[in-house]
Design an enzyme around this catalytic site. Structure first.
Site, PDB file in Angstrom:
ATOM      1  N   THR A  94     104.272  72.402  14.437  1.00  0.00           N
ATOM      2  CA  THR A  94     103.247  73.533  15.333  1.00  0.00           C
ATOM      3  C   THR A  94     103.234  74.866  14.637  1.00  0.00           C
ATOM      4  O   THR A  94     102.305  75.519  14.446  1.00  0.00           O
ATOM      5  CB  THR A  94     103.755  73.779  16.753  1.00  0.00           C
TER       6      THR A  94
ATOM      7  N   ARG B 221     110.580  73.240  10.281  1.00  0.00           N
ATOM      8  CA  ARG B 221     111.726  73.676  10.898  1.00  0.00           C
ATOM      9  C   ARG B 221     112.736  72.416  10.830  1.00  0.00           C
ATOM     10  O   ARG B 221     112.474  71.242  11.098  1.00  0.00           O
ATOM     11  CB  ARG B 221     111.385  73.656  12.375  1.00  0.00           C
TER      12      ARG B 221
ATOM     13  N   SER C 172     112.016  80.704  14.839  1.00  0.00           N
ATOM     14  CA  SER C 172     111.622  81.363  15.960  1.00  0.00           C
ATOM     15  C   SER C 172     112.332  81.214  17.135  1.00  0.00           C
ATOM     16  O   SER C 172     113.706  81.671  16.989  1.00  0.00           O
ATOM     17  CB  SER C 172     110.044  80.817  16.372  1.00  0.00           C
ATOM     18  N   HIS C 173     111.962  80.379  18.224  1.00  0.00           N
ATOM     19  CA  HIS C 173     112.559  80.313  19.371  1.00  0.00           C
ATOM     20  C   HIS C 173     113.871  79.279  19.357  1.00  0.00           C
ATOM     21  O   HIS C 173     114.523  79.081  20.363  1.00  0.00           O
ATOM     22  CB  HIS C 173     111.855  80.092  20.585  1.00  0.00           C
TER      23      HIS C 173
ATOM     24  N   LYS D 248     107.509  79.417   7.069  1.00  0.00           N
ATOM     25  CA  LYS D 248     105.889  79.073   7.261  1.00  0.00           C
ATOM     26  C   LYS D 248     105.160  80.141   6.400  1.00  0.00           C
ATOM     27  O   LYS D 248     105.683  81.057   5.785  1.00  0.00           O
ATOM     28  CB  LYS D 248     105.972  79.714   8.708  1.00  0.00           C
TER      29      LYS D 248
ATOM     30  N   ASP E 112     111.929  86.857  21.360  1.00  0.00           N
ATOM     31  CA  ASP E 112     112.413  85.618  21.067  1.00  0.00           C
ATOM     32  C   ASP E 112     113.079  86.128  19.467  1.00  0.00           C
ATOM     33  O   ASP E 112     113.045  86.963  19.131  1.00  0.00           O
ATOM     34  CB  ASP E 112     111.634  84.366  20.851  1.00  0.00           C
TER      35      ASP E 112
ATOM     36  N   ASP F 174     111.951  85.459  16.444  1.00  0.00           N
ATOM     37  CA  ASP F 174     111.229  86.088  15.384  1.00  0.00           C
ATOM     38  C   ASP F 174     110.395  87.484  16.184  1.00  0.00           C
ATOM     39  O   ASP F 174     109.535  87.688  15.431  1.00  0.00           O
ATOM     40  CB  ASP F 174     110.345  85.137  14.549  1.00  0.00           C
TER      41      ASP F 174
ATOM     42  N   ASP G 289     107.920  87.353  18.315  1.00  0.00           N
ATOM     43  CA  ASP G 289     106.652  87.143  18.482  1.00  0.00           C
ATOM     44  C   ASP G 289     106.533  86.591  19.755  1.00  0.00           C
ATOM     45  O   ASP G 289     105.143  86.544  20.591  1.00  0.00           O
ATOM     46  CB  ASP G 289     105.801  86.232  17.635  1.00  0.00           C
ATOM     47  N   ARG G 290     107.475  86.360  20.715  1.00  0.00           N
ATOM     48  CA  ARG G 290     107.281  85.724  22.074  1.00  0.00           C
ATOM     49  C   ARG G 290     107.569  87.291  23.011  1.00  0.00           C
ATOM     50  O   ARG G 290     108.484  88.003  22.821  1.00  0.00           O
ATOM     51  CB  ARG G 290     108.179  84.423  22.552  1.00  0.00           C
TER      52      ARG G 290
ATOM     53  N   THR H 108      97.506  73.663  21.098  1.00  0.00           N
ATOM     54  CA  THR H 108      98.730  74.614  21.259  1.00  0.00           C
ATOM     55  C   THR H 108      99.149  74.732  19.331  1.00  0.00           C
ATOM     56  O   THR H 108      99.189  74.172  18.571  1.00  0.00           O
ATOM     57  CB  THR H 108     100.145  73.567  21.670  1.00  0.00           C
TER      58      THR H 108
ATOM     59  N   GLU I 103      99.421  81.812  25.030  1.00  0.00           N
ATOM     60  CA  GLU I 103     100.111  80.584  25.227  1.00  0.00           C
ATOM     61  C   GLU I 103     101.050  80.454  26.220  1.00  0.00           C
ATOM     62  O   GLU I 103     101.559  81.696  26.799  1.00  0.00           O
ATOM     63  CB  GLU I 103     101.034  80.018  23.870  1.00  0.00           C
ATOM     64  N   GLU I 104     101.282  79.643  27.147  1.00  0.00           N
ATOM     65  CA  GLU I 104     102.186  79.415  28.371  1.00  0.00           C
ATOM     66  C   GLU I 104     103.483  79.678  27.810  1.00  0.00           C
ATOM     67  O   GLU I 104     104.249  79.881  28.637  1.00  0.00           O
ATOM     68  CB  GLU I 104     101.803  78.098  29.160  1.00  0.00           C
ATOM     69  N   SER I 105     103.745  79.427  26.606  1.00  0.00           N
ATOM     70  CA  SER I 105     105.092  79.431  25.936  1.00  0.00           C
ATOM     71  C   SER I 105     105.488  80.955  25.761  1.00  0.00           C
ATOM     72  O   SER I 105     106.124  81.172  24.752  1.00  0.00           O
ATOM     73  CB  SER I 105     105.271  78.593  24.849  1.00  0.00           C
TER      74      SER I 105
ATOM     75  N   LYS J 127     101.205  85.985  17.387  1.00  0.00           N
ATOM     76  CA  LYS J 127     101.424  86.467  18.797  1.00  0.00           C
ATOM     77  C   LYS J 127     102.366  87.554  18.514  1.00  0.00           C
ATOM     78  O   LYS J 127     103.124  87.602  17.488  1.00  0.00           O
ATOM     79  CB  LYS J 127     101.803  85.345  19.588  1.00  0.00           C
TER      80      LYS J 127
ATOM     81  N   ARG K 235     106.973  67.539  26.805  1.00  0.00           N
ATOM     82  CA  ARG K 235     106.471  68.674  27.782  1.00  0.00           C
ATOM     83  C   ARG K 235     105.703  68.402  28.587  1.00  0.00           C
ATOM     84  O   ARG K 235     104.497  67.692  28.192  1.00  0.00           O
ATOM     85  CB  ARG K 235     106.060  69.952  26.969  1.00  0.00           C
TER      86      ARG K 235
HETATM   87  C1  VG1 Z   1     106.102  75.530  20.948  1.00  0.00           C
HETATM   88  C2  VG1 Z   1     105.007  76.360  21.993  1.00  0.00           C
HETATM   89  C3  VG1 Z   1     103.813  76.804  21.435  1.00  0.00           C
HETATM   90  C4  VG1 Z   1     104.187  77.719  20.371  1.00  0.00           C
HETATM   91  C5  VG1 Z   1     105.452  77.139  19.151  1.00  0.00           C
HETATM   92  C6  VG1 Z   1     105.676  78.174  18.399  1.00  0.00           C
HETATM   93  O1  VG1 Z   1     105.465  74.576  20.195  1.00  0.00           O
HETATM   94  O2  VG1 Z   1     105.130  75.343  22.878  1.00  0.00           O
HETATM   95  O3  VG1 Z   1     102.897  77.083  22.315  1.00  0.00           O
HETATM   96  O4  VG1 Z   1     103.005  78.167  19.717  1.00  0.00           O
HETATM   97  O5  VG1 Z   1     106.179  76.729  20.090  1.00  0.00           O
HETATM   98  O6  VG1 Z   1     106.408  79.277  19.031  1.00  0.00           O
HETATM   99  P1  VG1 Z   1     105.943  73.106  20.511  1.00  0.00           P
HETATM  100  O7  VG1 Z   1     104.998  72.311  19.855  1.00  0.00           O
HETATM  101  O8  VG1 Z   1     107.162  72.980  20.374  1.00  0.00           O
HETATM  102  O9  VG1 Z   1     105.524  73.027  22.051  1.00  0.00           O
HETATM  103  V1  VG1 Z   1     107.392  80.172  18.172  1.00  0.00           V
HETATM  104  O10 VG1 Z   1     107.805  81.477  19.103  1.00  0.00           O
HETATM  105  O11 VG1 Z   1     108.570  78.847  17.717  1.00  0.00           O
HETATM  106  O12 VG1 Z   1     106.663  80.671  16.653  1.00  0.00           O
HETATM  107 CO    CO Z   2     108.642  82.964  18.116  1.00  0.00          CO
END
Ligand code: VG1
Ligand code: CO
Length: 543
Positions: free
Chosen positions: A18, A22, A113-114, A126, A277, A279, A281-282, A344, A363-365, A376, A496
């Site tokens: 996504t 990673r 990221s998260h 990335k 988060d 990085d 961006d959240r 997504t 996004e919902e995340s 983001k 999910r």
């Molecule tokens: C998750 C979230 C998605 C987001 C992605 C990257 O992806 O659901 O909405 O864009 O993380 O966010 P997935 O494929 O695990 O559902 V971040 O803050 O990791 O750049």
């Molecule tokens: Co992030």
């Protein structure tokens, strides 16, 4: 200094998900692993000779070593210049900002990221293109293809660059400029939001707690919120980026940021709480005893956008990822603008933003952003909220409740089943897909199925197609269940389940989310046979 051609062979599984590639940091530290992927990026680019690259990461374990390797490889591959953040640091939104501001060719973001960090945690990489945004699938597919045929990578044997020394260094014929990672970003924020009004808000005694979760958001939040906006020292907590995020899971939601949620309860709670988060961006937005759902946050920002100077002229359109609640669609309808529904991942917003079709995205995340950059942006969302709070003088909860009263409430929750068996997860999705033709017209408990499909997306700008982006079951009156597998995890599979129910009647806006969704949760469990197929009686994380 000499440039070496080091023989290598393809390493299986280097497929970007996504948001980039990673893996466990231990995978990345295998000989040639990072090098193969970076060379595959460079081999996929056309016209990069002599050009500028922006480079940095969220400071997690292995960040510094990876930056040194990439600098030497960029020099060996003919880049003219690399702008690297001091200490090898850059938040994801700041890299996007700097790529755009300097007209760079592209950038490399080092982050998972998260995902958790540290020696046993995750690492990620990335590539971002010249618009500042994540590379589209056409580019990531080319990179992945290249990882399957690579035979050598190029690297300079130059000594390491002192990443803590601002200024100019050289590797081969390439300039390395170590820059302040915060300055350009802070300047952009100042242009978008009413800093005078926010400064006056803090001067009146307004209190806030920003939890940077020991990740890269800290230096940005401290410089802007405590520095430029005059919030008292200590407003930003966990503000020092640590290689293991201090053991925190830098994924801001009420489960992982339980400490912040605790602080936001009771009479002594600050007026406003926020977290970002790994990085940065959240974002998570919290009022006193009140968590704002990310989908609602996007809708509230859209409905109030003209309060911020950067959005005074209104919005061209809104875009949200498919599983994100349709709260933003209702605002778009009210404003008479379009709301786009994308797969997504932020990479799908880039074309809409470039074409001027959308201004805000979400996004919902816990991800929100706009056309100011192409990622983001956690702190941006927090500043946007501060701007709204300063302009209205209302508390967070009142703003959200008034929003629901006007537009109705979209009860919304995501249930994650983490680290389940990959084969079982695939079989669950296959089982769902097999039911799609027969679902429409069926009654599942109280819910009548209107449509059921596997979401596919045709980009309205370049016509590119993305299939199999999530199984969705849409019921009459706008309730939805969406199922998809995560593309960012590094252990087994993560299922999910996204649940949404619309309630127009404001006398029914006080139900707890899980209670309001209980009927849909039961239907989801049965249709997907979740307990049997995952071996789990309950989700790992509920947000
Ligand atoms: C998750 C979230 C998605 C987001 C992605 C990257 O992806 O659901 O909405 O864009 O993380 O966010 P997935 O494929 O695990 O559902 V971040 O803050 O990791 O750049
Ligand atoms: Co992030």
């Amino acid at each position: 200094m000499t440039i070496r051609n080091i023989a290598t062979q393809p390493i299986p599984g280097q497929k970007p998900g996504t948001s980039g590639l990673r893996k466990k940091v231990t995978a990345f530290m295998q000989p040639g692993y990072l090098e193969n992927f970076v060379q595959s990026i460079f081999d996929s680019l056309e016209g990069s000779a002599g050009q500028t690259l922006v480079l940095g990461g969220d400071g997690r374990f292995y960040n510094r070593a990876a930056v040194q390797t990439i600098l030497k490889m960029a020099a060996a591959n003919g880049f003219g210049k690399v702008l690297v953040g001091r200490g090898g640091l850059f938040s994801t939104p700041a890299i996007s900002c700097v790529i755009r501001k300097t007209g760079a060719f592209g950038g490399i973001v080092l982050s998972a990221s998260h995902n958790p960090g540290g020696a046993d945690g995750d690492f990620g990489i990335k590539y971002n293109i010249a618009n500042g945004g994540p590379a589209p699938e056409k580019v990531t597919d080319a990179i992945y293809t290249r990882t399957g045929t690579i035979t050598a990578y190029r690297i300079s044997d130059a000594p390491d660059v002192d990443l803590d020394a601002p200024g100019t260094h050289t590797i081969e014929n390439m300039t390395v400029e170590v820059v302040d990672p915060v300055a350009d970003y802070a300047e952009l924020m100042q242009r978008l939001f009413d800093f005078d009004a926010i400064r006056a808000l803090f001067a009146r005694g307004f209190t806030m707690r920003f939890d940077a979760m020991s990740a890269i958001g800290g230096p940005y939040a401290k410089a802007i919120i405590e520095g430029m906006l005059g919030a008292p020292a200590g407003t930003v907590v966990n503000g020092e980026p640590l290689e293991d995020f201090g053991g925190h899971h830098p994924d801001p939601n009420p489960v992982n940021a339980a400490d912040l949620i605790g602080c936001m309860s009771g009479a002594a709670a600050p007026d406003f709480g926020a977290a970002s988060d790994g990085d940065a961006d959240r974002n998570m937005i919290v009022g006193r005893d009140f968590c704002v759902a990310p989908s609602d946050s996007l809708a509230v920002l859209a409905a109030n956008a003209t309060l911020a100077p950067g959005y005074r002229d209104g919005l061209a359109g809104i875009a949200r990822s498919m599983p994100t609640s349709t709260a933003a669609d209702r605002v778009a309808a009210g404003l008479g603008i379009r709301c786009y529904e994308t797969p997504t991942g932020w990479k799908f917003f880039g074309n809409l933003l470039d074409a001027g079709m959308a201004t805000l995205c979400g996004e919902e995340s816990y991800g929100t952003g706009s056309n100011h950059i192409r990622e983001k942006d956690g702190l941006w969302a927090v500043l946007f909220w501060l701007n709204i709070l300063a302009a209205t003088g209302k508390p967070v909860e009142a703003i959200v409740r008034e929003h629901w009263a006007r537009f109705g409430r979209n009860y919304y929750s995501r249930h994650d089943y983490e680290a389940i068996d990959s084969a079982a997860a695939d079989a669950l999705v296959t089982h769902l897909r097999a039911q799609l033709p027969s679902l429409p017209g069926q009654r599942l408990d109280d819910y009548m199925v209107e449509t059921a499909d596997d979401f596919s997306y045709t980009d309205p700008v370049d016509g590119s197609e993305s299939q199999k982006q999530g199984v969705r079951i849409v019921f009459a009156e706008g309730s939805r269940i969406v199922f998809r597998l995560s593309g960012t995890g590094t252990e087994g599979a993560t299922l999910r389940v996204y649940l949404e129910r619309y309630e127009a009647d404001s006398s029914k806006h006080d139900i707890s989310t899980q209670t309001a969704l209980a009927g849909l949760i039961a239907v989801a469990g049965r249709v997907a046979d979740i307990a049997v197929r995952t071996g789990r009686n309950a989700p790992t994380v509920v947000t």
